[in-house]
Design an enzyme around this catalytic site. Sequence first.
Site, PDB file in Angstrom:
ATOM      1  N   GLU A 233       0.863  -1.181   0.000  1.00 44.54           N
ATOM      2  CA  GLU A 233       0.000   0.000   0.000  1.00 44.54           C
ATOM      3  C   GLU A 233       0.892   1.221   0.000  1.00 44.54           C
ATOM      4  O   GLU A 233       1.699   1.401   0.910  1.00 44.54           O
ATOM      5  CB  GLU A 233      -0.882   0.033   1.255  1.00 44.54           C
ATOM      6  CG  GLU A 233      -2.019  -0.949   1.214  1.00 44.54           C
ATOM      7  CD  GLU A 233      -2.932  -0.819   2.437  1.00 44.54           C
ATOM      8  OE1 GLU A 233      -3.871  -1.608   2.534  1.00 44.54           O
ATOM      9  OE2 GLU A 233      -2.672   0.053   3.297  1.00 44.54           O
TER      10      GLU A 233
ATOM     11  N   ASP B 290      -6.448   8.655  10.524  1.00 44.25           N
ATOM     12  CA  ASP B 290      -5.150   8.180  10.990  1.00 44.25           C
ATOM     13  C   ASP B 290      -4.811   8.675  12.387  1.00 44.25           C
ATOM     14  O   ASP B 290      -5.160   9.786  12.778  1.00 44.25           O
ATOM     15  CB  ASP B 290      -4.061   8.628  10.011  1.00 44.25           C
ATOM     16  CG  ASP B 290      -4.089   7.809   8.728  1.00 44.25           C
ATOM     17  OD1 ASP B 290      -3.936   6.575   8.824  1.00 44.25           O
ATOM     18  OD2 ASP B 290      -4.300   8.396   7.651  1.00 44.25           O
TER      19      ASP B 290
END
Lengths: 298, 401
Positions: free
Chosen positions: A82, A93
């Site tokens: 990724e 996040d």
Amino acid sequence: MTGPNEMLFGLQEKSSVPDPRPSSTPTAPLSADTGKIAVAFRRCAEEGRAALVPYICAGYRSREETLELLVAAADAGADVLELGVPFSDPLADGPTIQRASYEALRAGMTVRGVLDLLRAFREERETPVVIFTYLNPILRFGADEFLQAAREAGAQGLLVTDLPAGADPELEGKIRSEALDPILLVAPTTAPGRVEEVSRGGRGFLYYISRTGVTGSRSALRESLAKEVEEVRRRSTLPVAVGFGISSPEQAELVAQWADGVVVGSALVEELDRGGVADAAKFLGALRGAMDRRHAPG
Amino acid sequence: MNSKAVTPDMGRFGSFGGRYVPETLVAALDELDSAYSAAGRDPAFHEELQALLRDFVGRPTPLYRARRLEEAAGGGPIYLKREDLNHTGAHKINNTMGQALLARRMGKRRVIAETGAGQHGVATATACALFDLECVIYMGDEDVERQGLNVYRMELLGAEVRAVSAGTRTLKDATNEAIRDWVTNVTDTHYIIGSVVGPDPFPRIVRDFQAVIGRETREQIQTLEGRLPGVVVACVGGGSNAMGIFHAFVEDPGVDLVGVEAAGEGVASGRHSASLSEGRPGVLHGALSYLLQDEDGQVAPAHSVSAGLDYPGVGPEHAFLMEAGRARYVSVTDHEALGAFHRLSRLEGIIPALETAHALAFVLAEGKELAEHGPVVVSLSGRGDKDVAHVAGIERAGARE
């Protein structure tokens, strides 16, 4: 879920027999490249192991170091990579990836820069790459232009954190028809009926979020995780990778017994901070080794 | 205009709005949507909210004719919709009372909110004290500094204020942090968003709870003037007081709707918060709307002397109203807003919030022309006590230069 197949926490491993279910449902003409992610997961299944999927924030520390890390990760046994596009407002996040994003942006990383990096990586290795991004940078780039550019740069998949299944049918249709695998997420809060819908919209693999919350390493996994993964795998036609909070070889080993893949992000950033690409690669090697350890059937 | 176009279809206003959120929140937004629909059909909910607005908040607020302001602006009648007279000193409480009732209906015992100027934080903390809910407020640490009084008020009301030091350290990052908290604690927590922003259904929930401002204004101006206003003016950061007062007039094409954004140090300086005038469509905090951003789609830092307008996005319904040509959006600099802050204080004995001062600066500058269309109504969205120390500081620093 109850019944004879009920899996007890951590005691039983998933079937290592190749899954006969189609792992990709083509709805548009696909180039020879599409399906590389599906192929990678199928190969893992055939070999009776889980796929290792590291998340790497493009441009964190430097462009050169990201390229080195991508190559090192491929060599350490990553099955799919990724590649993260840094964003100014990474609201899914936790602190570690937020910091990596801000620093990558400060160091001058751009969407074009991420695509350049990917092109450079493609000169070196063939490991399938999923571009991991928030929606706005690709909207600003132009969705059509971005999808085409990502494809040409050598991406196989696209994961848009803030584009849940069904949120924008037009854009989702474009992603599918651009021959990129849409990588969609399922969360512990996702309604059971919706899991099937999400799975139908995706290709390559389905990403199961191991807990409610933002990305970041945790010392413990939730006890119900094994059962949840089993339930999602039962409802999904795609292989299921698990991410969020997996930070040690021991955790990766455990998750690899239930899931088709293991995603590691924040912990890798932390290793990179500790000892650069060498330590990060060593860490991935340790995860790989732990995940591939054979377990006697429970 | 076609009223159907204003009705959100799948959470959209035209092409704007939507639900661009992490998967973890999808279920919570569905839950909120159905709780809100059920509440809307429940007469007991409306009765309880109405009683609270009357007895606790102090509604209806007056529509006050500001004659000395009229004279100074050089035109006809100017009315101030006195949202500053609400309990806690701003329009924000209209929304927090409604959403706290929703939180209680959904059985959520914990409430979180973001705040810029601190007014929404105070209004949320107030509602949580009243309903005995646990309350956590996220606030950029730059705002914690410039709005110290409101920080203490929130704490006094029993809320925990968490200073956010990430990114721009203002409202945008406080919102990021509130969303992160919600993603983490979504099963027992309700997020009381403070403006007409965020993923569907928030923009319409907040608008509906704020629409009481426009409903009252419409009735009051007809009693006082026997006609509708010619112009309705309100400041726009996220845009909740503006949406609240505009909503009742959207179907009246003769009423000019004007939103005033913060031009900061001037739009040419790049240090401003004029998302609609200077931004372009983009996705932030779960919705597609106008957004200040750079060429790479990174969100650009906003600037305004007023913490409540210091936000790079804006509510999606405003983006829709602008593109549909139903409302227009102008901008006013820090300097002009500070001027209006002083003028209203001297002219009317009302110290306005710095946010509100942007709307007043526009009316002072354009009053004569505006009055030609008929009576002017300004949403006096909040009182300025919270800004007094901040403005005094700016002026002391200015005097030293």
